[in-house]
Motif scaffolding. Structure first.
Motif, PDB file in Angstrom:
ATOM      1  N   ALA A   1       0.829  -1.211   0.000  1.00 14.19           N
ATOM      2  CA  ALA A   1       0.000   0.000   0.000  1.00 14.19           C
ATOM      3  C   ALA A   1       0.863   1.262   0.000  1.00 14.19           C
ATOM      4  N   LYS A   2       1.976   1.241   0.746  1.00 12.77           N
ATOM      5  CA  LYS A   2       2.860   2.404   0.780  1.00 12.77           C
ATOM      6  C   LYS A   2       3.514   2.634  -0.583  1.00 12.77           C
ATOM      7  N   MET A   3       3.909   1.550  -1.240  1.00 12.64           N
ATOM      8  CA  MET A   3       4.526   1.693  -2.562  1.00 12.64           C
ATOM      9  C   MET A   3       3.523   2.213  -3.588  1.00 12.64           C
ATOM     10  N   ARG A   4       2.308   1.695  -3.544  1.00 14.28           N
ATOM     11  CA  ARG A   4       1.293   2.142  -4.495  1.00 14.28           C
ATOM     12  C   ARG A   4       0.913   3.603  -4.227  1.00 14.28           C
ATOM     13  N   LYS A   5       0.893   3.981  -2.952  1.00 16.16           N
ATOM     14  CA  LYS A   5       0.592   5.376  -2.618  1.00 16.16           C
ATOM     15  C   LYS A   5       1.671   6.304  -3.159  1.00 16.16           C
ATOM     16  N   ALA A   6       2.929   5.902  -3.010  1.00 18.81           N
ATOM     17  CA  ALA A   6       4.029   6.714  -3.533  1.00 18.81           C
ATOM     18  C   ALA A   6       3.942   6.832  -5.053  1.00 18.81           C
ATOM     19  N   ALA A   7       3.573   5.727  -5.713  1.00 17.91           N
ATOM     20  CA  ALA A   7       3.454   5.763  -7.173  1.00 17.91           C
ATOM     21  C   ALA A   7       2.303   6.672  -7.607  1.00 17.91           C
ATOM     22  N   ARG A   8       1.173   6.606  -6.929  1.00 15.44           N
ATOM     23  CA  ARG A   8       0.039   7.465  -7.278  1.00 15.44           C
ATOM     24  C   ARG A   8       0.368   8.931  -7.072  1.00 15.44           C
ATOM     25  N   THR A   9       1.116   9.226  -6.005  1.00 13.04           N
ATOM     26  CA  THR A   9       1.510  10.613  -5.751  1.00 13.04           C
ATOM     27  C   THR A   9       2.414  11.135  -6.865  1.00 13.04           C
ATOM     28  N   LEU A  10       3.349  10.301  -7.312  1.00  8.50           N
ATOM     29  CA  LEU A  10       4.259  10.725  -8.379  1.00  8.50           C
ATOM     30  C   LEU A  10       3.540  10.850  -9.719  1.00  8.50           C
ATOM     31  N   LEU A  11       2.516  10.037  -9.933  1.00 11.25           N
ATOM     32  CA  LEU A  11       1.780  10.099 -11.195  1.00 11.25           C
ATOM     33  C   LEU A  11       0.970  11.386 -11.325  1.00 11.25           C
ATOM     34  N   THR A  12       0.666  12.027 -10.211  1.00  6.95           N
ATOM     35  CA  THR A  12      -0.063  13.293 -10.276  1.00  6.95           C
ATOM     36  C   THR A  12       0.814  14.457 -10.712  1.00  6.95           C
ATOM     37  N   LEU A  13       2.143  14.265 -10.656  1.00  4.53           N
ATOM     38  CA  LEU A  13       3.068  15.323 -11.041  1.00  4.53           C
ATOM     39  C   LEU A  13       3.306  15.284 -12.552  1.00  4.53           C
ATOM     40  N   PRO A  14       3.744  16.390 -13.132  1.00  3.96           N
ATOM     41  CA  PRO A  14       4.082  16.386 -14.571  1.00  3.96           C
ATOM     42  C   PRO A  14       5.220  15.415 -14.876  1.00  3.96           C
ATOM     43  N   GLU A  15       5.282  14.945 -16.104  1.00  2.82           N
ATOM     44  CA  GLU A  15       6.287  13.945 -16.468  1.00  2.82           C
ATOM     45  C   GLU A  15       7.704  14.484 -16.358  1.00  2.82           C
ATOM     46  N   LYS A  16       7.905  15.776 -16.585  1.00  2.44           N
ATOM     47  CA  LYS A  16       9.239  16.370 -16.518  1.00  2.44           C
ATOM     48  C   LYS A  16       9.574  16.930 -15.145  1.00  2.44           C
ATOM     49  N   ASP A  17       8.713  16.682 -14.179  1.00  2.00           N
ATOM     50  CA  ASP A  17       8.958  17.210 -12.837  1.00  2.00           C
ATOM     51  C   ASP A  17      10.211  16.546 -12.250  1.00  2.00           C
ATOM     52  N   PRO A  18      11.130  17.317 -11.658  1.00  2.00           N
ATOM     53  CA  PRO A  18      12.372  16.719 -11.111  1.00  2.00           C
ATOM     54  C   PRO A  18      12.108  15.679 -10.036  1.00  2.00           C
ATOM     55  N   ARG A  19      11.111  15.939  -9.188  1.00  2.00           N
ATOM     56  CA  ARG A  19      10.809  14.975  -8.123  1.00  2.00           C
ATOM     57  C   ARG A  19      10.311  13.653  -8.704  1.00  2.00           C
ATOM     58  N   ARG A  20       9.446  13.723  -9.706  1.00  2.00           N
ATOM     59  CA  ARG A  20       8.934  12.496 -10.324  1.00  2.00           C
ATOM     60  C   ARG A  20      10.045  11.728 -11.034  1.00  2.00           C
ATOM     61  N   LEU A  21      10.928  12.436 -11.701  1.00  2.00           N
ATOM     62  CA  LEU A  21      12.015  11.766 -12.396  1.00  2.00           C
ATOM     63  C   LEU A  21      12.968  11.083 -11.421  1.00  2.00           C
ATOM     64  N   PHE A  22      13.313  11.771 -10.341  1.00  2.00           N
ATOM     65  CA  PHE A  22      14.298  11.236  -9.388  1.00  2.00           C
ATOM     66  C   PHE A  22      13.701  10.120  -8.530  1.00  2.00           C
ATOM     67  N   GLU A  23      12.584  10.410  -7.844  1.00  2.00           N
ATOM     68  CA  GLU A  23      11.996   9.423  -6.944  1.00  2.00           C
ATOM     69  C   GLU A  23      11.391   8.253  -7.719  1.00  2.00           C
ATOM     70  N   GLY A  24      10.813   8.525  -8.888  1.00  2.00           N
ATOM     71  CA  GLY A  24      10.244   7.446  -9.685  1.00  2.00           C
ATOM     72  C   GLY A  24      11.293   6.469 -10.159  1.00  2.00           C
ATOM     73  N   ALA A  25      12.432   6.991 -10.627  1.00  2.00           N
ATOM     74  CA  ALA A  25      13.513   6.114 -11.074  1.00  2.00           C
ATOM     75  C   ALA A  25      14.075   5.286  -9.922  1.00  2.00           C
ATOM     76  N   ALA A  26      14.191   5.901  -8.748  1.00  2.00           N
ATOM     77  CA  ALA A  26      14.719   5.181  -7.584  1.00  2.00           C
ATOM     78  C   ALA A  26      13.765   4.065  -7.154  1.00  2.00           C
ATOM     79  N   LEU A  27      12.461   4.361  -7.161  1.00  2.00           N
ATOM     80  CA  LEU A  27      11.479   3.356  -6.759  1.00  2.00           C
ATOM     81  C   LEU A  27      11.443   2.186  -7.740  1.00  2.00           C
ATOM     82  N   LEU A  28      11.465   2.488  -9.024  1.00  2.00           N
ATOM     83  CA  LEU A  28      11.459   1.431 -10.031  1.00  2.00           C
ATOM     84  C   LEU A  28      12.725   0.587  -9.979  1.00  2.00           C
ATOM     85  N   LYS A  29      13.858   1.236  -9.760  1.00  2.00           N
ATOM     86  CA  LYS A  29      15.127   0.514  -9.673  1.00  2.00           C
ATOM     87  C   LYS A  29      15.130  -0.447  -8.491  1.00  2.00           C
ATOM     88  N   ARG A  30      14.548  -0.010  -7.399  1.00  2.00           N
ATOM     89  CA  ARG A  30      14.490  -0.866  -6.207  1.00  2.00           C
ATOM     90  C   ARG A  30      13.606  -2.089  -6.445  1.00  2.00           C
TER      91      ARG A  30
END
Length: 235
Positions: free
Chosen positions: A102-131
């Motif tokens: 649930a925590k992982m899905r919540k983090a993903a939903r939060t990042l999906l609300t941001l624009p695709e070029k947003d620095p936070r989405r690019l950085f945190e999204g890549a880290a989460l996917l890599k993990r």
């Protein structure tokens, strides 16, 4: 409270003021110590195990969350099925995985609300996917946050050390795998792991084997085996 003492004592002599200051400080300390001793005598259980008087900064929070509807038949049947299939100890192990998911899905939903070029989405999204790729929950081709929303409890259960020991045919059953892990017969790489819920990384799957000092891998026999051999030798 002890500041600006010169405003309360109208002494012309500085030495006299310092003497009265030391007396007041000593009185305050005496009152504080007396209060602590009195509280200790009144409630000793409160002070048991406290070595130093200070704040306790250790963070302790629940790693699982109980269901809101405790008697929902469909959920109860699903939990029992997962427990039986993966040899779990109790339902807390299922709830712990559900909270992590649930925590992982919540983090993903939060990042999906941001624009695709947003620095936070690019950085945190890549880290989460890599993990998630590192733990084998996602494949290397699944590089979008949408795939995180498709994760299930079964995918987490498949990555447990207990499941891997059984799937690698090291144990005879899923329950036998749990016994071997708890009795410190299994190692991952060079490290002995005695936690059945240990999440195995992709690069560590081939390093699961019996511990070097395990009696099942040619090491020293166990206590009962040594006793049996000793009795046979005495006969």
């Amino acid at each position: 409270q002890l500041m600006h003492l010169h405003e309360f004592f109208f002494f012309n002599d500085t030495a006299t003021t310092e003497i009265y200051t030391e007396q007041i400080v000593g009185s305050v300390r005496c009152v504080q110590e007396t209060g602590i001793n009195a509280e200790y005598m009144g409630n000793k259980k409160k002070f048991e195990g406290i070595k130093y008087m200070g704040k306790h900064y250790r963070n302790q929070s629940k790693v699982y969350k109980t269901p809101k509807r405790p008697f929902e038949k469909e959920r109860l049947d699903n939990e029992l099925q997962v427990i039986g299939k993966y040899g779990l100890k109790n339902k807390r192990e299922v709830w712990r995985v559900q909270l992590t998911l649930a925590k992982m899905r919540k983090a993903a939903r939060t990042l999906l609300t941001l624009p695709e070029k947003d620095p936070r989405r690019l950085f945190e999204g890549a880290a989460l996917l890599k993990r998630l790729v590192r733990y084998g929950l996602l494949s290397e081709t699944e590089t979008k946050l949408d795939y995180i929303l498709g994760l299930t409890v079964q995918k987490f259960m498949e990555r447990r050390l207990q499941t891997k020991v059984y799937k690698n045919q090291i144990a005879k059953s899923i329950h036998h795998a749990r016994v071997l892990i708890r009795q410190r017969h299994i190692r991952v790489g060079r490290q002995i792991v005695n936690v059945p819920s240990f999440m195995v990384r992709v690069n560590s799957e081939k390093q699961i084997d019996f511990a070097i000092n395990s009696s099942l891998a040619g090491g020293r026999p166990g206590r009962t085996k040594r006793k049996t051999l000793k009795n046979k030798g005495g006969e």
